[in-house]
Every structure is written in structure tokens, then in C-alpha cells.
Design a protein around this motif. Structure first.
Motif, PDB file in Angstrom:
ATOM      1  N   PRO A 126      70.337  31.932   6.785  1.00  0.00           N
ATOM      2  CA  PRO A 126      69.858  31.086   5.691  1.00  0.00           C
ATOM      3  C   PRO A 126      69.318  29.757   6.207  1.00  0.00           C
ATOM      4  O   PRO A 126      69.928  29.122   7.070  1.00  0.00           O
ATOM      5  N   GLY A 127      68.161  29.363   5.700  1.00  0.00           N
ATOM      6  CA  GLY A 127      67.540  28.110   6.130  1.00  0.00           C
ATOM      7  C   GLY A 127      66.614  28.269   7.303  1.00  0.00           C
ATOM      8  O   GLY A 127      65.971  27.290   7.714  1.00  0.00           O
ATOM      9  N   GLU A 128      66.529  29.469   7.898  1.00  0.00           N
ATOM     10  CA  GLU A 128      65.628  29.715   9.015  1.00  0.00           C
ATOM     11  C   GLU A 128      64.387  30.456   8.537  1.00  0.00           C
ATOM     12  O   GLU A 128      64.406  31.159   7.532  1.00  0.00           O
ATOM     13  N   SER A 129      63.322  30.307   9.307  1.00  0.00           N
ATOM     14  CA  SER A 129      62.058  30.956   8.954  1.00  0.00           C
ATOM     15  C   SER A 129      61.723  32.044   9.955  1.00  0.00           C
ATOM     16  O   SER A 129      62.298  32.114  11.049  1.00  0.00           O
ATOM     17  N   VAL A 130      60.778  32.888   9.562  1.00  0.00           N
ATOM     18  CA  VAL A 130      60.219  33.898  10.445  1.00  0.00           C
ATOM     19  C   VAL A 130      58.819  33.432  10.851  1.00  0.00           C
ATOM     20  O   VAL A 130      57.959  33.208   9.990  1.00  0.00           O
TER      21      VAL A 130
END
Length: 804
Positions: free
Chosen positions: A678-682
Motif C-alpha cells: 500500500p502506498g507504492e506505485s508500479v
């Protein structure tokens, strides 16, 4: 007693599960009628009750032969019950009253007096009358819903009647039986249907103030308000003329045929000329539905352009459609919503123009329909229908024009028409603001042209129009104040999007045919337009010649002068800031230069002003064909043949559809989930941008489970917050894009690796993904050198786990 022994009065009481209240109600009615000089009958209609309602009525009937019981086989609604009761009635007059007697039966005397004195065919109880006596009010929510419902009913069905739903109405018996025999609605909308029947036949209806008290145990639930709205739609459709129904069907059929290849392959079909816009719009629909489902802010999201996010009001998610279509998007997917919006949008737009032309231009519905078809399916409309629903779903524009024209009449209802104009304008803002701006330009051009033709109109129409516009502003501005404040001053807002000084139309584009036209030439059109979604003219020389001939022939008419002036002025404005004379090197300053750098106008693609010509040409054709229909046989045949020859070359052909690239199973099957917290991007390689936005489609297929840096949207760039397409570029995103499109891999040392770490930290990256694509070997080498380690192959893609 009437002649022939028939009763003077029939009282019809519909009842559903009224075991407790029906007995006292029947006693009260009988006691009141005993004291009158009327002969009467009382008909109770049991609408499939599940309690002892029928037994109570049967016992009353056994005690008094003037009481009768009718029983429905099942519960079908108040409308069906009333239809049974009125059909069985024999009285010279028919009283309808609800089983709860919220209006006391003694109010019958008021209604009868009004029916006698006013020579009306119906007298209906009204709770909205200033002299009505409301002893016990409903709850605030129900009362508010009732008021809003009655306003809607007045607007679409029976103007002037302020309370259609009060369950106490007295009718002329024969007229009531005729009206109910014609009725088809089974629910609460029956009241509106009957009153509309009376209006249609010119039978006067008197609205009478009554005493009324809310009774507990009402059978009207919250869902019934929605059912009444659906019944209003049915009623409106039923009241439409045969020509209207046929034309709507033809418009719908035309739209379906245009998008037939998309509808037959919704799983894989992609509009070939839409660029990346189909990916973008499907993302808009998905994100809006997700925001609605989770009750999040509909004006902002960080799912794209992460971590800064996207100001959705500063883009065009068409919240006026994407929000109400949320159930469709959630249940069937955004591609269905995309196809539905385009198909029904073109249909509704053509139909709305037809209705406008039928009211203001010609009394011939088929001529108005031809004009509506031209306005709704004109070449620039079809061009935008490849990819821009906000520029082809324009059904509110004719509605706004119609309301503005009504305000030009000295007899206008300034308050009503002003309020409606304000509401319609507010709704259009949530469909497309640039379209509203261009439509306003078109209306201003028309008003100026008409005023030059008939100067006295300014004196006659000016005061009421000004008052109406003031009312409209007072209604509209509070509704859109917060969304527009967010758009222009909220997070990720920007002040303009510049398109250069070459975004105007070529003069030749008005005479040529578009790529989608029956006689079109894509190669020629491509040279004269920004792209295939911006072919904003291309009406063809035959139609231009026809419009010129119509103008010359009917020049004495002020409407023709105004329409021609509007079309010519719009065409000149659409040529842009610089007008290059065809086949020469001569460049002249264009009239758009005066508007190009003004607030709001600075973001407009000026070539789009050419779309204003479509309804102007449509109105000219409608007017001419309407007059030809009444001409002699020879003139009619020659004129209609000329119209056909002018329109046939621009008949649109079906939209080309290509097969969409499959979604990498890494995203489609959820294999990304273990790597992204959660809170991370791809971070996809390269990042999505306006030229390659497939990653938005992958994100949608992954149920919007992760945010994406980059993307396809309008956002700010630099300290001046200039509007650009896509996210603000960073060193690493630029590098990956350059390599993807054939650029050389630079010497990647510590500085590049440090920059990559800084950019990944800014994007809060959890995972870097390289899917198969052109130059993917070079991209793999680049990412490996930037991150200092090899990637891992997972289900057809390379991944680098870079998260916390």
C-alpha cells in the motif's frame, strides 16, 4: 339521479393492504353522501391485498347495495386499480380518493363547486395551492422529494399543475372513462397520464385547495419516487409523435451501424483512429465508478500521475454521464460504458437538434429530422466520435439553445425558464466546458446576426433575456462554484494548454471531404487536419454550395441571414491566428488572434469553432426542405434531389476497429500483488504518456489496485503551472522514452543511477515492470544498468522489486 337511472356520482377507492383503515374510510364516505342529494355508488378495488382488505369491503357491500368490490388477480399498482374502478363506474361524475382519506371526503363539495362554476372537466385537490390547509406535514425528505417530483412533472408533462399526486380528484364521468381507457401506466404515474390526456384533448382542469393531513402507513416508499420517474419516461415516449419515434429509431440505428464493429467485439475491439483516447476514457469511467463506489472525491485521484495526482475537474471525465453510469461500469466494464456513451450520445444529439428545429425552424418533422441528422452526424462530429465523447455527445446544447430562445419572448416565464437554463448549463459543465464555451460563441454570433437583421428584436427580447440570464446565473453559479474553484485553484490545477498558432482550419478543409465520409479521402483529410479526431470542418463543396444557394434564395428571411452570418463568422474564427491562402505563400492575420490569449480561450483548439457551422447548416437545410415539401411537384423534386446530392458525399461510414493488444497476464491475473505494498506505485517501462497509454488499460484490468506514475491527462508543468499533456517529465522517464523509440543508451554511470534512485523514490515505486515491446532488449539493458542488477522474468514480463 341522472337520466336513465344512472348515479350522479361514482366514488372509486383503490386499496392495497388497507384492512385497518378501509372500514372507517367507507363509513366516512357513506355518511357524507347520505347527507347530500346525490345518487351514488362506491367502488372499492382490492389491488391483490395480502390481508383482510377484501373481507372488509365485502362486508360493507353486504350492508349497502351501492357499495361494490372489484378484486385484482394480483398486486399491480394504483394505476391498474384505478383503471379497473373507473371502467366499472357509471356515474355522471367520478371521484377518486385514497383509502387513507388524507383529504377528508367533505372536500368533495369544494371540488364539485369548482366543477360547476368553472365549466372544468376535472377538479383536482391541491396541497401546493397557497390556500391549502396542511394539518399534518410529511417528513422533510418526503416533502422535498414530492416538491422536486412535481417540478419535474410540470417541466416534462403537465406545465401549470402544481400538485398532480394528491389522491383526491373529481372528473366528468364520461371523460374520466375515456382517459382511463386510454391509460397504460400501472403505478403512481397514472395521475400524470390522466391529466396529460385531459390537456391533450383541451379539457380544462381546475386545481382546488383542500385540507390534507399526512397519514401514517403510507404505501409510497422511497423506491416509488424512482418508479414514478421511469413511468414519466414511458409517458413521454408514448406521447411522442410517430415521426419523433421513427426519427429516434433511425438516429439510433445509424449510431449502432457506425459502431457495429466495436459492439461485436467489446472484449478486444479498439477504435483504430482513437489514438490513446479510448484507453484514457475507459480509465476515466473506471476511476469515476471507483470513486463513487468508495465515496471518494470525484474531482481528484492519485491513481495516475502518482504521487502528484490528477485534477479530474481540470480534465474531462464527463461526470454528468460517468457518475450515473457507474452501475454499468461496475457491472459490465468501462468498454461497455465507452461504447454506450458514444452510441447513445450521437443518437441523443441528433434527436435534440431535431426537436429544436421542429420547434423553431420548420413545422415539417421530416425536414427537421434531416436537419437534426446533419447537425448530429456532421463530419466534424464523426471525427470527434472516434475518440472525444465530450465533443460528440452534445444533446444538452440544443436544450440550452431552446431555453435561451424561449427567454427572448416577451411572454416568457422568466423565473421558470431562467431556473431551467441555469440547471441545464450547470449540467453541461459536467459534460464538457469547452463545448459550452464554443456553443456560447455560436449563440452570441447568432444573436448579433439576428439583431442586425431585425434591430427591433433587441428592444423586444433584450429585457426578458437579460432577466432570464440573471436568474440562470443565480441558479448555476452556486452549483458549480466548488467544482470550478477546485478546477482552477485546486491541487494539480493549471492555467492554460497552448496548442501553437497552427491549430486553425485550412480554408480548403471546408470544401474537402473527411476521412470517414462516403466519398472521403483519408490522405487528403490527413494533410489538412491536426489528426483524425480533429477534422473540424470538411463539410464538402456540395453542401457549401447548397447552403449558399439556400441563403441567396431565402435571404429576405431574418432567420436565414442569422444562420448564414453565424456559419460564416464561425468558419472565419476557426481559421486561427494566421490564415494561409491556399496555393500561395500569402499569410494573413486571422480574427482568432483577438481571442487567442484571453482567459479560457487560450486553451481552445481554434479549429473546433468550425463545429458551430454544423447546426447552422442543419437549420438551413431543415428550413429549405420544409419549404420544398409544400412546393409544386417539379420544384419539390428538383430541390430535394439537390439536397440529396449535397448530403450523400458526407454520409459517414462505420468506424474502423482494430484488435487491442492483450493485457499482460502479470497484471490480468494479479501476479503483481505480492510485490506492491500500500502506498507504492508500479513503474512501467516506459512510463505511460499521451502517445502510449496502454498501462492505463492494464491498471483498469487490475481493478485499479496500484497507482501509476506518468499517464495521459492534463496537468501543470513548471513554476508557471502551464498546462501540458501528461505528467511533468523527469530524467529517468525521458531516458526510458528515448530508448523505447530508438534513442541510443547513454553511458550510465553513478550520476544516472543516483538520478534513477531519486526518481523512483519520488514515484514511491514498489515495482518496475518491463512488458514485451519494440526495443525491449535495449530497455532491459538500460533498466539493468540504472538499478545495478538483473531483472527477474515472471509470466512474460521483466520485473525489478524496488519497494521498501
Amino acid at each position: 339521479m341522472t337520466d336513465g337511472g344512472l348515479p350522479d356520482l361514482s366514488v372509486v377507492v383503490p386499496a392495497y393492504n388497507e384492512e385497518r383503515r378501509l372500514g372507517p374510510t367507507l363509513d366516512a364516505i357513506r355518511d357524507h353522501l347520505h347527507g347530500s342529494q346525490l345518487s351514488w355508488e362506491l367502488i372499492v378495488v382490492d389491488d391483490g391485498s395480502e390481508d383482510g382488505t377484501a373481507e372488509v369491503a365485502r362486508e360493507a357491500a353486504d350492508d349497502d347495495h351501492r357499495i361494490r368490490l372489484l378484486t385484482a388477480d394480483r398486486n399491480r399498482g394504483k394505476g391498474h386499480a384505478l383503471r379497473l374502478g373507473v371502467a366499472a363506474s357509471r356515474g355522471a361524475r367520478v371521484l377518486l380518493t385514497d383509502a387513507d382519506l388524507a383529504t377528508p371526503v367533505a372536500e368533495l363539495d369544494r371540488l364539485a363547486k369548482e366543477l360547476d362554476g368553472a365549466q372544468a372537466a376535472a377538479a383536482i385537490g391541491s396541497r401546493a395551492h397557497p390556500e391549502a390547509d396542511i394539518a399534518v406535514h410529511q417528513g422533510r425528505v418526503r416533502e422535498w422529494l414530492g416538491r422536486m417530483g412535481n417540478r419535474l412533472i410540470r417541466a416534462v408533462a403537465v406545465p401549470g399543475i402544481h400538485d398532480t399526486q394528491c389522491g383526491f380528484k373529481l372528473f366528468d364521468g364520461d371523460k374520466a372513462r375515456a382517459a382511463f381507457a386510454d391509460a397504460r401506466l400501472d403505478g403512481w404515474g397514472i395521475d400524470v397520464e390522466i391529466l396529460q390526456y385531459f390537456r391533450r384533448h383541451g379539457w380544462p382542469v381546475a386545481e382546488v385547495p383542500v385540507r390534507w393531513s399526512h397519514q401514517e402507513g403510507s404505501k409510497v416508499g422511497p423506491a416509488d419516487y424512482g418508479r414514478v420517474l421511469l413511468e414519466l419516461v414511458r409517458l413521454k415516449a408514448r406521447s411522442a409523435s410517430r415521426a419523433s419515434l421513427v426519427l429516434f429509431a433511425l438516429f439510433l440505428l445509424s449510431s449502432v451501424l457506425l459502431y457495429k464493429d466495436l459492439w461485436t467485439d467489446l472484449g478486444r475491439g479498439y477504435l483504430a483512429d482513437s489514438g490513446q483516447d479510448q484507453n484514457q476514457w475507459e480509465w476515466f469511467f473506471s476511476v469515476t465508478a471507483d470513486n463513487v463506489r468508495h465515496l471518494r472525491d470525484p474531482f481528484f485521484t492519485t491513481l495516475q500521475g502518482f504521487p502528484d495526482g490528477v485534477n479530474l475537474m481540470g480534465n474531462t471525465p464527463m461526470l454528468g454521464l460517468s457518475v450515473p453510469l457507474t452501475p454499468v461500469t461496475l457491472a459490465l466494464g468501462p468498454t461497455v460504458t465507452w461504447a454506450l456513451v458514444l452510441t447513445l450520445g450521437l443518437t441523443a444529439t441528433a434527436y435534440a437538434w431535431y426537436r429544436l428545429f421542429a420547434r423553431w425552424v420548420t413545422g415539417n418533422p421530416w425536414a427537421a429530422g434531416l436537419g437534426g441528422a446533419l447537425a448530429g452526424f456532421a463530419p466534424p462530429m464523426i471525427s470527434h466520435a472516434n475518440a472525444h465523447p465530450n465533443f460528440c455527445v452534445l444533446f444538452m446544447i440544443p436544450v440550452i439553445v431552446d431555453r435561451a430562445l424561449r427567454l427572448c419572448s416577451p411572454a416568457a416565464n422568466v423565473r421558470r425558464d431562467g431556473v431551467l437554463l441555469g440547471l441545464f448549463t450547470a449540467y453541461q459543465i459536467f459534460l464538457g466546458e469547452e463545448v459550452l464555451l464554443l456553443a456560447s460563441v455560436g449563440m452570441l454570433l447568432f444573436a448579433l446576426s439576428y439583431a442586425l437583421a431585425r434591430r427591433e428584436v433587441v428592444r423586444e427580447a433584450g429585457p426578458t433575456l437579460a432577466k432570464g440570464l440573471g436568474v440562470a446565473a443565480l441558479v448555476c453559479l452556486p452549483l458549480v462554484a466548488y467544482p470550478l474553484t477546485w478546477q482552477f485553484f485546486g491541487s494539480q490545477s493549471y492555467h492554460s494548454v497552448l496548442h501553437g498558432d497552427a491549430a486553425g482550419n485550412s480554408p480548403l478543409s471546408f470544401l474537402k471531404f473527411s476521412g470517414r465520409a462516403l466519398l472521403g479521402d483519408e490522405a487528403t483529410a490527413d494533410k489538412l487536419a491536426l489528426n483524425r479526431t480533429e477534422q473540424n470542418a470538411f463539410y464538402g463543396w456540395p453542401l457549401i454550395a447548397l447552403a449558399f444557394a439556400i441563403t441567396v434564395r431565402l435571404w429576405r428571411h431574418a432567420l436565414v441571414k442569422a444562420l448564414a452570418g453565424t456559419a460564416v463568422a464561425a468558419a472565419l474564427l476557426s481559421l486561427g491566428q494566421k490564415i494561409r491562402i491556399p496555393y500561395t505563400d500569402v499569410v494573413l492575420p486571422g480574427p482568432w488572434r483577438a481571442l487567442a490569449h484571453r482567459p479560457l480561450f487560450e486553451s481552445v483548439i481554434e479549429g473546433r469553432v468550425g463545429m458551430v457551422c454544423a447546426p447552422a447548416l442543419g437549420a438551413l437545410v431543415a428550413l429549405a426542405v420544409g419549404r420544398l415539401a409544400a412546393a409544386g411537384r417539379v420544384n419539390r423534386f428538383a430541390g430535394l434531389a439537390a439536397v440529396a446530392l449535397a448530403l450523400l458525399p458526407i454520409v459517414p461510414t462505420p468506424f474502423a476497429v482494430t484488435e487491442r493488444a492483450p493485457v499482460p497476464s502479470f497484471f490480468a491475473d494479479g501476479l503483481w500483488r505480492p510485490y506492491v505494498k500500500p502506498g507504492e506505485s508500479v513503474v512501467t517501462v516506459p512510463l505511460p504518456d499521451p502517445t502510449a497509454a496502454d498501462a492505463l488499460h492494464w491498471q483498469v484490468r487490475a481493478d485499479l489496485g496500484f497507482p501509476l506514475p506518468g499517464g495521459y491527462f492534463n496537468g501543470p508543468w513548471g513554476p508557471d503551472r502551464m498546462g501540458i499533456y501528461g505528467a511533468s517529465p523527469r530524467w529517468t522517464s525521458n531516458l526510458l522514452r528515448d530508448v523505447r523509440y530508438g534513442g541510443a543508451i547513454p553511458d550510465i554511470g553513478d550520476a544516472w543511477r543516483a538520478q534513477a534512485r531519486a526518481d523512483l523514490a519520488y514515484w514511491k515505486a514498489g515495482l518496475v515492470v518491463l512488458p514485451p515491446q519494440d526495443n525491449d532488449d535495449a530497455l532491459y539493458t538500460t533498466v539493468t544498468r540504472l538499478l545495478g542488477r538483473e531483472g527477474r522474468r515472471v509470466d512474460g514480463v521483466w520485473i525489478w522489486d524496488v519497494g521498501r
